[in-house]
Scaffold this motif. Sequence first.
Motif, PDB file in Angstrom:
ATOM      1  N   PRO A 115       0.795 -15.577   2.950  1.00 30.29           N
ATOM      2  CA  PRO A 115       1.412 -14.569   3.825  1.00 30.29           C
ATOM      3  C   PRO A 115       0.858 -13.179   3.551  1.00 30.29           C
ATOM      4  N   VAL A 116       0.814 -12.353   4.595  1.00 24.53           N
ATOM      5  CA  VAL A 116       0.324 -10.978   4.496  1.00 24.53           C
ATOM      6  C   VAL A 116       1.481 -10.031   4.792  1.00 24.53           C
ATOM      7  N   VAL A 117       1.686  -9.041   3.924  1.00 19.82           N
ATOM      8  CA  VAL A 117       2.763  -8.065   4.118  1.00 19.82           C
ATOM      9  C   VAL A 117       2.176  -6.665   4.025  1.00 19.82           C
ATOM     10  N   ASN A 118       2.939  -5.681   4.516  1.00 24.96           N
ATOM     11  CA  ASN A 118       2.512  -4.290   4.382  1.00 24.96           C
ATOM     12  C   ASN A 118       3.144  -3.675   3.148  1.00 24.96           C
ATOM     13  N   ASN A 119       2.979  -2.380   2.977  1.00 27.84           N
ATOM     14  CA  ASN A 119       3.495  -1.704   1.782  1.00 27.84           C
ATOM     15  C   ASN A 119       5.014  -1.684   1.724  1.00 27.84           C
TER      16      ASN A 119
END
Length: 595
Positions: A563-567
């Motif tokens: 999975p890819v998440v932001n800050n």
Amino acid sequence: MYIRFVNYLDTINQYRKSKISNRNFLIILAVIVGVLAGLAASALKSLTHHIEEFLQSDWHWKYKYYLYFVFPMIGIFLTVLYIKYFIRKSKFETGLSPLLYAISKKSSKVEAHNIYSQIITAAITVGFGGSTGLEAPIVTSGSSIGSNLGRFLGLSYKEITMLVACGAAAGIAGAFNSPIAGIVFAIEILLPEFTIPAFIPLLLSAATAAVVARLFYTQQLFFLVTEGWEVNALFYYVVLALLIGLFSLYFTKANYAVKGFFYKIKHPYTKVIIGGLMLGAMVFLCPTLYGEGYITIKSLLKGDYLAIINNSIFSDYNDIPALVVLFTVVTIFLKSIATLVTLGAGGNGGTFAPSLIMGGLIGFIFAYLINLSGFAEVNISNFIVAGMAAALGSIMHAPLTGIFLIAEITGGYVLMVPLMITTAISYAVNRSSQKHSIYTKALADKGELLSHEDKDTTVLNQMKLKYVTEKNYPKLIMDDLIATKMNEIIQSHKNICAVTDELDDFKGVVYVEDIFSELISNEDKDKITVSHFVQSAPVVVNETDDLKIVLKKMEQENAWILPVVNNQNQFLGFVSKTLIFNKYRALLMRQGDYL
């Protein structure tokens, strides 16, 4: 109107492809780029010299020489004003780093305004006394001509890149009337991997630019009078090379220090004032620092060894050899600072010409000291040109360019062996400490440099995570009932779902096969929530991570998808090895036929 024009252009291109092969068409375009780049080089040199002549000769006023203290600041101020009010929608950058970045990360797209803005700003900066060179701006201008011509005609990445290199080669050829050096520069700096057919467009572009420039400037830049080199002097050439190699390391460190100093100054006009005053004071003390500085090297090559001090306030003491030596050494170090201050304060130019000047002065003072000491008698002119080649080769990490440029512009082919020895050794000294040149280090640190030594890293650096992040995966909330989300899960055709809370904070993942297994065996399937299936992700990828880091995480966790998440820990999508490898393969194929 625009659509009609595009369609008309596409029709012409299709007709052209049916009649002319891409290779032959590229040769025609290379000649066109050579003509335009030659005209651009002539325009830049002419405009700069007219400004210098007006300020130094044509403008008659009793107290005009006191204004030499502020002329450099005026030039930088006018440059900053031009950039602010005439280049508002695009970014303006100086040096060769932006050009290398364009090739590495922007598909060789160089903004069109560089065709003229580099000429205008460099002429103003250098004409008013900015202590930089004209070569980097003309290289960028020529490359922009090639890039925009290729993009206008709808050419491929490799063809546009070739025209960018043709523009750079033509710029050097036009600026120095040195086509061979232009070709070597393009190959050494922009096209480290090349095939023999790549020579043909470069040859024609550089030769054409040299012819065009020669129509306007027929005079050779430097005149070298020499009877050749002596074997007994080889030891001194080696010592000179070591000294210049060490000096190039100092210049590299000074470059970052001065850049850091001006980077901390946020207001542009404050930079102009501080930098302008610093530069004006240095030019006042050492007039050699005014503009490019080639006049001093010309005088030294003619045997006027007092030229460097004669035009200064210390000219009355030119009969003291120790003072001449000290003044020259101070000038060398001030030239390095003056160049960096000019660029840091907002002026335009490059370190090409300053490298030649500093190397020439080091070669002069080294040979001058040898002759004064009485240990030996060496040809000072030979050491001046050897120093120029060594400094350019080591500072720019372009030894072949340094050798052929100096041999070509001085007519000193008879000194090829000393040029090769000094340039190779000084380059080796710099390279032993600095893997990258002043143009490439910042790009390499950011992973934005097109490197042919590590193709895997190069290709991965060209890829951005956001372009391989798939966003069409189901996103479930912890308290959602599985029964109400089954249609969405099934229609997605995905085997994994992301899980967040009501505030969109990422909590983990759910595997679809676990859901199906549970629903088959559990009679209370209508009451089961997402939280019953949620699992922690093996590892989470941040949107700012490089793909090389992403692949390393996948290998460590033996995971195929992450999975890819932001800050803010908000879910953005999933990245998979499959998509990364597909993108990698496409870029690798493009790099394979780079030329």
